[in-house]
Motif scaffolding. Structure first.
Motif, PDB file in Angstrom:
ATOM      1  N   GLU A 108      30.012  40.361  38.726  1.00 30.68           N
ATOM      2  CA  GLU A 108      30.941  40.465  39.849  1.00 30.68           C
ATOM      3  C   GLU A 108      31.534  39.102  40.194  1.00 30.68           C
ATOM      4  O   GLU A 108      32.725  38.985  40.502  1.00 30.68           O
ATOM      5  CB  GLU A 108      30.231  41.024  41.087  1.00 30.68           C
ATOM      6  CG  GLU A 108      30.044  42.528  41.082  1.00 30.68           C
ATOM      7  CD  GLU A 108      29.505  43.029  42.410  1.00 30.68           C
ATOM      8  OE1 GLU A 108      30.283  43.067  43.391  1.00 30.68           O
ATOM      9  OE2 GLU A 108      28.312  43.359  42.469  1.00 30.68           O
ATOM     10  N   PHE A 109      30.691  38.071  40.150  1.00 32.86           N
ATOM     11  CA  PHE A 109      31.158  36.727  40.483  1.00 32.86           C
ATOM     12  C   PHE A 109      32.307  36.315  39.563  1.00 32.86           C
ATOM     13  O   PHE A 109      33.272  35.671  40.004  1.00 32.86           O
ATOM     14  CB  PHE A 109      30.013  35.724  40.364  1.00 32.86           C
ATOM     15  CG  PHE A 109      30.412  34.304  40.645  1.00 32.86           C
ATOM     16  CD1 PHE A 109      30.563  33.845  41.947  1.00 32.86           C
ATOM     17  CD2 PHE A 109      30.666  33.412  39.604  1.00 32.86           C
ATOM     18  CE1 PHE A 109      30.952  32.547  42.204  1.00 32.86           C
ATOM     19  CE2 PHE A 109      31.052  32.112  39.859  1.00 32.86           C
ATOM     20  CZ  PHE A 109      31.191  31.684  41.170  1.00 32.86           C
ATOM     21  N   LEU A 110      32.220  36.677  38.291  1.00 32.99           N
ATOM     22  CA  LEU A 110      33.261  36.320  37.328  1.00 32.99           C
ATOM     23  C   LEU A 110      34.434  37.291  37.351  1.00 32.99           C
ATOM     24  O   LEU A 110      35.452  37.043  36.703  1.00 32.99           O
ATOM     25  CB  LEU A 110      32.665  36.278  35.905  1.00 32.99           C
ATOM     26  CG  LEU A 110      31.611  35.206  35.658  1.00 32.99           C
ATOM     27  CD1 LEU A 110      31.008  35.371  34.266  1.00 32.99           C
ATOM     28  CD2 LEU A 110      32.199  33.807  35.808  1.00 32.99           C
ATOM     29  N   GLY A 111      34.261  38.397  38.098  1.00 36.43           N
ATOM     30  CA  GLY A 111      35.352  39.363  38.176  1.00 36.43           C
ATOM     31  C   GLY A 111      35.323  40.404  37.076  1.00 36.43           C
ATOM     32  O   GLY A 111      36.253  41.198  36.939  1.00 36.43           O
ATOM     33  N   ILE A 112      34.260  40.424  36.254  1.00 34.24           N
ATOM     34  CA  ILE A 112      34.186  41.373  35.142  1.00 34.24           C
ATOM     35  C   ILE A 112      33.982  42.790  35.671  1.00 34.24           C
ATOM     36  O   ILE A 112      34.518  43.752  35.136  1.00 34.24           O
ATOM     37  CB  ILE A 112      33.057  40.976  34.165  1.00 34.24           C
ATOM     38  CG1 ILE A 112      33.390  39.622  33.514  1.00 34.24           C
ATOM     39  CG2 ILE A 112      32.874  42.049  33.086  1.00 34.24           C
ATOM     40  CD1 ILE A 112      32.291  39.076  32.637  1.00 34.24           C
ATOM     41  N   VAL A 113      33.164  42.923  36.732  1.00 35.17           N
ATOM     42  CA  VAL A 113      33.015  44.211  37.400  1.00 35.17           C
ATOM     43  C   VAL A 113      33.232  44.015  38.891  1.00 35.17           C
ATOM     44  O   VAL A 113      33.136  42.898  39.400  1.00 35.17           O
ATOM     45  CB  VAL A 113      31.621  44.847  37.152  1.00 35.17           C
ATOM     46  CG1 VAL A 113      31.390  45.067  35.673  1.00 35.17           C
ATOM     47  CG2 VAL A 113      30.515  43.998  37.765  1.00 35.17           C
ATOM     48  N   GLU A 114      33.549  45.101  39.581  1.00 34.62           N
ATOM     49  CA  GLU A 114      33.736  45.064  41.032  1.00 34.62           C
ATOM     50  C   GLU A 114      33.002  46.242  41.656  1.00 34.62           C
ATOM     51  O   GLU A 114      32.942  47.330  41.064  1.00 34.62           O
ATOM     52  CB  GLU A 114      35.218  45.157  41.405  1.00 34.62           C
ATOM     53  CG  GLU A 114      36.057  43.981  40.973  1.00 34.62           C
ATOM     54  CD  GLU A 114      37.510  44.153  41.379  1.00 34.62           C
ATOM     55  OE1 GLU A 114      37.774  44.889  42.366  1.00 34.62           O
ATOM     56  OE2 GLU A 114      38.386  43.582  40.717  1.00 34.62           O
ATOM     57  N   ALA A 115      32.433  46.020  42.818  1.00 33.57           N
ATOM     58  CA  ALA A 115      31.797  47.104  43.574  1.00 33.57           C
ATOM     59  C   ALA A 115      32.782  47.587  44.625  1.00 33.57           C
ATOM     60  O   ALA A 115      33.167  46.834  45.518  1.00 33.57           O
ATOM     61  CB  ALA A 115      30.507  46.618  44.224  1.00 33.57           C
ATOM     62  N   LYS A 116      33.210  48.834  44.509  1.00 39.57           N
ATOM     63  CA  LYS A 116      34.194  49.403  45.434  1.00 39.57           C
ATOM     64  C   LYS A 116      33.531  50.456  46.328  1.00 39.57           C
ATOM     65  O   LYS A 116      32.895  51.387  45.822  1.00 39.57           O
ATOM     66  CB  LYS A 116      35.336  50.063  44.649  1.00 39.57           C
ATOM     67  CG  LYS A 116      36.229  49.089  43.905  1.00 39.57           C
ATOM     68  CD  LYS A 116      37.096  48.298  44.862  1.00 39.57           C
ATOM     69  CE  LYS A 116      38.115  47.442  44.129  1.00 39.57           C
ATOM     70  NZ  LYS A 116      38.946  46.654  45.054  1.00 39.57           N
ATOM     71  N   PRO A 117      33.651  50.317  47.646  1.00 38.28           N
ATOM     72  CA  PRO A 117      33.077  51.309  48.562  1.00 38.28           C
ATOM     73  C   PRO A 117      33.588  52.701  48.233  1.00 38.28           C
ATOM     74  O   PRO A 117      34.794  52.920  48.094  1.00 38.28           O
ATOM     75  CB  PRO A 117      33.570  50.853  49.942  1.00 38.28           C
ATOM     76  CG  PRO A 117      33.811  49.369  49.777  1.00 38.28           C
ATOM     77  CD  PRO A 117      34.329  49.217  48.371  1.00 38.28           C
ATOM     78  N   GLY A 118      32.667  53.621  48.084  1.00 36.57           N
ATOM     79  CA  GLY A 118      33.051  55.000  47.805  1.00 36.57           C
ATOM     80  C   GLY A 118      33.323  55.294  46.343  1.00 36.57           C
ATOM     81  O   GLY A 118      33.454  56.457  45.954  1.00 36.57           O
ATOM     82  N   ARG A 119      33.435  54.223  45.516  1.00 32.36           N
ATOM     83  CA  ARG A 119      33.720  54.443  44.099  1.00 32.36           C
ATOM     84  C   ARG A 119      32.624  53.898  43.194  1.00 32.36           C
ATOM     85  O   ARG A 119      32.560  54.222  42.023  1.00 32.36           O
ATOM     86  CB  ARG A 119      35.050  53.766  43.715  1.00 32.36           C
ATOM     87  CG  ARG A 119      36.280  54.368  44.362  1.00 32.36           C
ATOM     88  CD  ARG A 119      37.533  53.781  43.744  1.00 32.36           C
ATOM     89  NE  ARG A 119      37.624  54.102  42.334  1.00 32.36           N
ATOM     90  CZ  ARG A 119      38.476  53.500  41.489  1.00 32.36           C
ATOM     91  NH1 ARG A 119      39.270  52.538  41.926  1.00 32.36           N
ATOM     92  NH2 ARG A 119      38.510  53.852  40.224  1.00 32.36           N
ATOM     93  N   GLY A 120      31.791  53.035  43.751  1.00 33.11           N
ATOM     94  CA  GLY A 120      30.765  52.421  42.926  1.00 33.11           C
ATOM     95  C   GLY A 120      31.317  51.261  42.122  1.00 33.11           C
ATOM     96  O   GLY A 120      32.259  50.579  42.549  1.00 33.11           O
TER      97      GLY A 120
END
Length: 228
Positions: A58-70
């Protein structure tokens, strides 16, 4: 399933497997990833280990945690990569000659792209010229270093090849290692070199700019060896 490994290593193994999953599934930014439970089961770890792995991604932007979407696939944050690359031990262990050669390869390699973009975007020339004018007025070594690094970073950025910005922190390491060489440099000569490079690019003479830049960078090798 993961083989038994030290807990401190599990995070790295899971992160590597998750990156491989994204590539193998040909996922794009915005695509949804499986749930934490599904990923933990797939990789044979508990959810806590999975979360530790995804935090770094997440820090590198490779994945993101989105509320309601995971979790979704994110976009790589090249600025953050660049900020931390300069502290990588490998960059500090290389020889001065390798640092010089690396700069020559990266910086001269982008110049044809810079020249091509300059033909349709006059702001590129003005920006590089403006930084160089500030360099001409610099009165302290620290200010000189800041502006010199900025000039060469902007030269790379002007290519439009954003992934290369991840390598531009080589410049920071370079100037740290070659501080004594920079002190001995003829600052006015460096400013003149920069302007010749920018003018050649603006005129579409990329080959001439490459030779000028190569000579400019190689001057550190000559000073290091005590030659002119």
């Amino acid at each position: 399933m993961l083989e038994t490994v030290e807990r401190s290593k599990i995070r790295d193994v899971v992160a590597s497997q998750l990156k491989s999953y994204i590539v193998d599934e040909n996922l794009k930014p915005g695509d949804r990833l499986p749930t934490e439970t599904e990923l933990a089961t797939r990789f044979g770890v508990n959810r806590l280990s999975l979360r530790e792995a995804t935090k770094g991604l997440e820090f590198l932007g490779i994945v993101e945690a989105k509320p309601g979407r995971g979790l979704i696939v994110g976009r790589m944050d090249m600025q953050r990569v660049t900020e931390h690359l300069g502290f990588h031990p490998a960059l500090h262990d290389v020889s001065p000659g390798e640092l010089i050669d690396t700069r020559v390869v990266i910086e001269t390699g982008v110049l044809p792209h810079v020249a091509r973009r300059m033909r349709t975007d006059g702001a590129i020339y003005e920006k590089l010229k403006g930084i160089n004018e500030k360099l001409r007025q610099a009165r302290s070594l620290q200010r000189w270093l800041e502006l010199d690094i900025l000039f060469h970073r902007e030269l790379i950025a002007a290519s439009g090849l954003s992934p290369l910005m991840a390598f531009s922190d080589v410049l920071v390491v370079f100037f740290q290692r070659f501080r004594e060489s920079v002190k001995k440099a003829e600052w006015q000569g460096g400013v003149d070199d920069h302007q010749r490079i920018v003018d050649a690019l603006a005129a579409g003479r990329a080959d001439e700019a490459c030779e000028q830049l190569r000579s400019h960078i190689e001057s550190h090798r000559h000073r290091m060896n005590g030659t002119k």
